[in-house]
Design a protein around this motif. Structure first.
Motif, PDB file in Angstrom:
ATOM      1  N   LYS A 165      60.986   8.030  23.536  1.00  0.00           N
ATOM      2  CA  LYS A 165      62.184   8.382  22.767  1.00  0.00           C
ATOM      3  C   LYS A 165      63.444   7.717  23.296  1.00  0.00           C
ATOM      4  CE  LYS A 165      60.317  12.655  21.101  1.00  0.00           C
ATOM      5  NZ  LYS A 165      60.201  12.722  19.664  1.00  0.00           N
ATOM      6  N   PRO A 167      66.426   5.540  23.525  1.00  0.00           N
ATOM      7  CA  PRO A 167      67.000   4.862  22.365  1.00  0.00           C
ATOM      8  C   PRO A 167      67.156   3.353  22.505  1.00  0.00           C
ATOM      9  CG  PRO A 167      68.689   6.094  23.551  1.00  0.00           C
ATOM     10  CD  PRO A 167      67.371   6.466  24.162  1.00  0.00           C
ATOM     11  N   LYS A 168      67.238   2.830  23.734  1.00  0.00           N
ATOM     12  CA  LYS A 168      67.520   1.396  23.878  1.00  0.00           C
ATOM     13  C   LYS A 168      66.361   0.610  24.466  1.00  0.00           C
ATOM     14  CE  LYS A 168      72.467   2.050  24.408  1.00  0.00           C
ATOM     15  NZ  LYS A 168      73.502   2.255  25.435  1.00  0.00           N
ATOM     16  N   THR A 170      63.389  -1.716  25.214  1.00  0.00           N
ATOM     17  CA  THR A 170      62.738  -2.808  24.491  1.00  0.00           C
ATOM     18  C   THR A 170      61.551  -3.386  25.250  1.00  0.00           C
ATOM     19  OG1 THR A 170      64.266  -4.415  25.404  1.00  0.00           O
ATOM     20  CG2 THR A 170      64.808  -3.533  23.256  1.00  0.00           C
ATOM     21  N   GLU A 189      57.309   5.468  18.412  1.00  0.00           N
ATOM     22  CA  GLU A 189      58.707   5.668  18.020  1.00  0.00           C
ATOM     23  C   GLU A 189      59.671   4.738  18.742  1.00  0.00           C
ATOM     24  OE1 GLU A 189      59.830   9.819  18.418  1.00  0.00           O
ATOM     25  OE2 GLU A 189      57.780  10.412  17.913  1.00  0.00           O
ATOM     26  N   LYS A 191      62.282   2.223  19.773  1.00  0.00           N
ATOM     27  CA  LYS A 191      63.327   1.733  18.876  1.00  0.00           C
ATOM     28  C   LYS A 191      63.438   0.209  18.852  1.00  0.00           C
ATOM     29  CE  LYS A 191      64.825   5.855  17.695  1.00  0.00           C
ATOM     30  NZ  LYS A 191      63.742   6.555  18.394  1.00  0.00           N
ATOM     31  N   ASP A 193      63.194  -3.866  18.827  1.00  0.00           N
ATOM     32  CA  ASP A 193      62.323  -4.858  18.220  1.00  0.00           C
ATOM     33  C   ASP A 193      61.734  -5.690  19.348  1.00  0.00           C
ATOM     34  OD1 ASP A 193      63.064  -4.042  15.694  1.00  0.00           O
ATOM     35  OD2 ASP A 193      64.826  -5.346  15.705  1.00  0.00           O
ATOM     36  N   LYS A 215      54.496   0.858  14.772  1.00  0.00           N
ATOM     37  CA  LYS A 215      55.427   0.005  15.513  1.00  0.00           C
ATOM     38  C   LYS A 215      54.891  -1.422  15.492  1.00  0.00           C
ATOM     39  CE  LYS A 215      58.686  -1.047  18.204  1.00  0.00           C
ATOM     40  NZ  LYS A 215      59.999  -1.163  17.613  1.00  0.00           N
TER      41      LYS A 215
END
Ligand SMILES: *[C@@H]1O[C@H](CO)[C@@H](O)[C@H](O)[C@H]1NC(C)=O
Ligand SMILES: *[C@@H]1O[C@H](CO)[C@@H](O)[C@H](O)[C@H]1NC(C)=O
Ligand SMILES: *[C@@H]1O[C@H](CO)[C@@H](O)[C@H](O)[C@H]1NC(C)=O
Ligand SMILES: *[C@@H]1O[C@H](CO)[C@@H](O)[C@H](O)[C@H]1NC(C)=O
Length: 333
Positions: A165, A167-168, A170, A189, A191, A193, A215
């Motif tokens: 979870k 948020p940033k 990668t 989930e 976030k 790319d 994903k």
């Protein structure tokens, strides 16, 4: 201002520069104090010799200061002789964005709770060390994190599900530890790319969560675990970005003829599983650099074309139930 006062001022400034070099030092005194505590906690290792209290800590090796604020933003000790546990004082560098301990074989003990205090941390990298214990839950609450690289350590226990979870985030590398338990459902989930997922060489078990199929990962390495069941969701439509998929040496059991192949797929290693069905015809349309489906339960004729006969020898296909045709012996009629 009268001239004598101005002169006095000037003299004082010049004195302060020449007699007290610390006044012209860029390094923040609090950060300097903390770094010296870290050096002491590590018992003055050779790697930190440049951390001399007489000099400006913005000029020391293994650290980076911000150009404007002069606060310590990076602490990186690579190929070092750090020994013992990571001292709790690393949590007292409030502007730290990168924490990177790479190739310090004598670094031991757990990931300390003090790291949770680093509210600006973007890159958490502890790799090729002997750090042990669990991946602490607090890591999944550090919302500033963009990369978590904890490869090649002695970490044990489950993967905290709240990491999914962040948020940033990668990139996540937890490969080559002794992690156990399932891959969290929340990993569908993520976030960011272009997400790179490395979980290989652990003891992860259970099924690959169906949510992972939602994903679009370009790179997935789940090899050398104890994962079972279906991996079909990882393949998905031809529009997926997936280029590299390594699921080798697990306990996966699914019908390979049912998978859809993403058009960019160039690396596919499925060796040592319990995969059944036949090889999909679509494999001939891919620009494959690597293909290995050996040691499974596949059957039927190897499709002819693409790279399937030219680039890979029989060892890419051998030890299956009844796979046949070049480069394996031809199929019996
Ligand atoms: C790690 O510790 C061992 C034993 O004390 C020592 O021989 C070795 O040089 C240390 N390695 C490094 C990179 O400091
Ligand atoms: C962990 O420590 C052992 C024994 O000192 C050493 O052989 C090994 O290379 C270390 N692991 C890493 C990843 O540095
Ligand atoms: C790391 O794991 C190795 C291999 O299992 C083990 O020999 C070693 O003692 C562990 N090191 C630490 C510091 O726990
Ligand atoms: C495929 O994997 C098997 C098992 O690890 C190995 O023996 C074989 O050399 C590999 N072949 C190719 C072409 O990668």
């Amino acid at each position: 201002m009268e001239t004598p006062k101005l002169l006095l001022c000037l003299v004082l400034i010049i004195f302060s520069i020449f007699l007290q070099p610390s006044l012209s030092e860029l390094c923040h005194p609090q950060d300097k104090k903390v770094l010296l505590q870290i050096k002491k906690a590590f018992n003055n290792p050779y790697t930190l010799t440049s951390w001399d209290p007489q000099t400006d800590c913005c000029h020391w090796y293994c650290v980076q200061c911000d150009d404007k604020t002069h606060r310590i933003t990076d602490l990186f000790v690579n190929y070092g002789d750090l020994a013992g546990p990571i001292p709790h004082q690393v949590g007292d560098l409030p502007f730290l964005e990168t924490l990177d301990f790479h190739k310090n074989p004598n670094l031991t003990g757990p990931i300390p709770p003090a790291i949770a205090k680093l509210k600006k941390l973007r890159y958490l990298m502890i790799t090729w060390t002997n750090v042990s214990g669990p991946i602490p839950d607090f890591i999944g609450e550090m919302d500033s994190l963009e990369f978590i690289f904890l490869s090649f350590n002695n970490l044990t226990g489950p993967i905290p599900s709240n990491i999914g979870k962040l948020p940033k985030l990668t990139g996540l590398r937890l490969d080559r530890n002794k992690l156990s338990g399932p891959i969290p459902d929340t990993f569908g989930e993520f976030k960011g790319d272009n997400f790179y997922l490395y979980l290989s060489h652990n003891q992860l078990s259970g099924k690959i969560p169906v949510s992972l199929g939602r994903k679009d990962f370009p790179f997935v390495d789940l090899s050398r675990n104890r994962l079972e069941g279906d991996a079909t969701p990882l393949f998905g439509s031809e529009k997926k970005m997936l280029e590299h998929l390594d699921l080798s040496r697990n306990l996966l059991e699914f019908d390979l003829s049912k998978v859809e192949l993403p058009e960019r797929l160039s690396y596919l290693d499925l060796n040592h599983n319990k995969i059944f069905g036949s090889l999909p015809e679509g494999l001939t349309k891919l620009s494959l650099q690597q293909l290995n489906v050996s040691y499974n339960r596949l059957c039927g004729k190897i499709p002819v074309g693409g790279e399937l006969q030219t680039r890979f020898d029989y060892s890419a296909y051998f030890h299956n139930r009844c796979l046949c045709g070049a480069p394996l012996p031809s199929c019996k009629l």
